[in-house]
Design a protein around this motif. Structure first.
Motif, mmCIF file in Angstrom:
data_model
loop_
_atom_site.group_PDB
_atom_site.id
_atom_site.type_symbol
_atom_site.label_atom_id
_atom_site.label_comp_id
_atom_site.label_asym_id
_atom_site.label_seq_id
_atom_site.Cartn_x
_atom_site.Cartn_y
_atom_site.Cartn_z
ATOM 1 N N ILE A 53 45.697 42.734 40.157
ATOM 2 C CA ILE A 53 44.357 42.141 40.096
ATOM 3 C C ILE A 53 44.465 40.621 40.062
ATOM 4 O O ILE A 53 43.711 39.916 40.741
ATOM 5 C CB ILE A 53 43.571 42.672 38.877
ATOM 6 C CG1 ILE A 53 43.205 44.148 39.087
ATOM 7 C CG2 ILE A 53 42.320 41.840 38.616
ATOM 8 C CD1 ILE A 53 42.664 44.829 37.845
ATOM 9 N N ALA A 54 45.412 40.098 39.276
ATOM 10 C CA ALA A 54 45.600 38.648 39.194
ATOM 11 C C ALA A 54 45.947 38.068 40.563
ATOM 12 O O ALA A 54 45.414 37.021 40.964
ATOM 13 C CB ALA A 54 46.683 38.310 38.176
ATOM 14 N N ALA A 55 46.817 38.739 41.289
ATOM 15 C CA ALA A 55 47.193 38.261 42.628
ATOM 16 C C ALA A 55 45.984 38.266 43.556
ATOM 17 O O ALA A 55 45.756 37.307 44.315
ATOM 18 C CB ALA A 55 48.312 39.129 43.202
ATOM 19 N N ALA A 56 45.199 39.332 43.498
ATOM 20 C CA ALA A 56 44.004 39.407 44.340
ATOM 21 C C ALA A 56 43.016 38.305 43.973
ATOM 22 O O ALA A 56 42.437 37.654 44.846
ATOM 23 C CB ALA A 56 43.343 40.781 44.190
ATOM 24 N N HIS A 57 42.832 38.067 42.683
ATOM 25 C CA HIS A 57 41.858 37.073 42.250
ATOM 26 C C HIS A 57 42.315 35.661 42.609
ATOM 27 O O HIS A 57 41.520 34.846 43.089
ATOM 28 C CB HIS A 57 41.605 37.208 40.746
ATOM 29 C CG HIS A 57 40.251 36.763 40.334
ATOM 30 N ND1 HIS A 57 39.752 36.984 39.084
ATOM 31 C CD2 HIS A 57 39.275 36.099 40.984
ATOM 32 C CE1 HIS A 57 38.535 36.487 38.984
ATOM 33 N NE2 HIS A 57 38.219 35.932 40.137
ATOM 34 N N ALA A 58 43.586 35.352 42.391
ATOM 35 C CA ALA A 58 44.098 34.017 42.706
ATOM 36 C C ALA A 58 43.976 33.711 44.192
ATOM 37 O O ALA A 58 43.557 32.618 44.587
ATOM 38 C CB ALA A 58 45.553 33.881 42.250
ATOM 39 N N SER A 59 44.323 34.678 45.034
ATOM 40 C CA SER A 59 44.251 34.429 46.479
ATOM 41 C C SER A 59 42.802 34.346 46.951
ATOM 42 O O SER A 59 42.446 33.482 47.758
ATOM 43 C CB SER A 59 45.043 35.481 47.261
ATOM 44 O OG SER A 59 44.552 36.779 47.025
ATOM 45 N N CYS A 60 41.937 35.199 46.422
ATOM 46 C CA CYS A 60 40.526 35.170 46.809
ATOM 47 C C CYS A 60 39.871 33.866 46.371
ATOM 48 O O CYS A 60 39.147 33.229 47.139
ATOM 49 C CB CYS A 60 39.794 36.363 46.196
ATOM 50 S SG CYS A 60 38.064 36.484 46.686
ATOM 51 N N TYR A 61 40.139 33.447 45.133
ATOM 52 C CA TYR A 61 39.548 32.211 44.636
ATOM 53 C C TYR A 61 39.996 31.021 45.484
ATOM 54 O O TYR A 61 39.180 30.169 45.844
ATOM 55 C CB TYR A 61 39.896 31.978 43.158
ATOM 56 C CG TYR A 61 39.229 30.741 42.629
ATOM 57 C CD1 TYR A 61 37.953 30.791 42.096
ATOM 58 C CD2 TYR A 61 39.853 29.494 42.721
ATOM 59 C CE1 TYR A 61 37.308 29.644 41.654
ATOM 60 C CE2 TYR A 61 39.217 28.342 42.284
ATOM 61 C CZ TYR A 61 37.956 28.426 41.760
ATOM 62 O OH TYR A 61 37.308 27.283 41.345
ATOM 63 N N SER A 62 41.269 30.947 45.812
ATOM 64 C CA SER A 62 41.772 29.842 46.638
ATOM 65 C C SER A 62 41.066 29.804 47.992
ATOM 66 O O SER A 62 40.667 28.727 48.466
ATOM 67 C CB SER A 62 43.281 29.961 46.840
ATOM 68 O OG SER A 62 43.967 29.732 45.639
ATOM 69 N N MET A 63 40.921 30.953 48.622
ATOM 70 C CA MET A 63 40.237 31.014 49.914
ATOM 71 C C MET A 63 38.774 30.607 49.784
ATOM 72 O O MET A 63 38.250 29.838 50.605
ATOM 73 C CB MET A 63 40.313 32.426 50.492
ATOM 74 C CG MET A 63 41.659 32.845 50.972
ATOM 75 S SD MET A 63 41.528 34.532 51.647
ATOM 76 C CE MET A 63 43.208 35.076 51.431
#
Length: 141
Positions: A53-63
């Motif tokens: 979930i952390a990986a998904a959130h970090a990448s989504c937020y950056s985009m």
């Protein structure tokens, strides 16, 4: 047009003594082992649902931040986002902390903070996880 991405986990054994392997079906990236111990204790080279979930959130937020900056007329030289997902056994996920540092030529701090905050609320993963408190620490430079 919607897009579906798939992952699969195969689990064997009980919760405490068992284990599994998560496969990233859509992308084909390397399979990743997952165990209860990696979730509740030291990861020892294995992942957990919270790390995923952390990986998904970090990448989504950056985009999403890149998109928000672009709409305001800015292009970031760099955006680095870390997401920490807190898990308490017996309770569940208790919070998510987003920490972002961005280098954005020409933007003022106040405008950056406004875009960063709007992104925290608007990114698709934040929307999916809105039942959990999400904090943001945003640094420019």
């Amino acid at each position: 047009m919607s897009v579906t991405r798939n992952a699969r986990t195969r689990w064997t054994g009980g919760l405490q003594d068992g284990g599994g392997v998560t496969s990233f079906v859509s992308s084909g990236i390397a399979d990743t082992p997952v165990t209860w111990a990696s979730r509740a204790n030291d990861p020892e080279g294995k992942t957990s649902p919270e790390e995923l979930i952390a990986a998904a959130h970090a990448s989504c937020y950056s985009m999403a931040l890149s998109a928000g900056l672009g709409k305001a007329g800015y292009t970031a030289d760099e955006i680095v986002t870390e997401a920490g997902v807190d898990f308490k056994p017996g309770t569940g996920i208790t919070g998510i902390a987003l920490v972002v540092r961005a280098v954005v030529p020409g933007i003022e701090k106040a405008e950056f903070d406004e875009i960063a905050a709007a992104t925290k609320d608007g990114c698709p993963v934040s929307q999916a996880l809105k039942a959990v408190p999400i904090s943001l620490e945003a640094t420019l430079g």
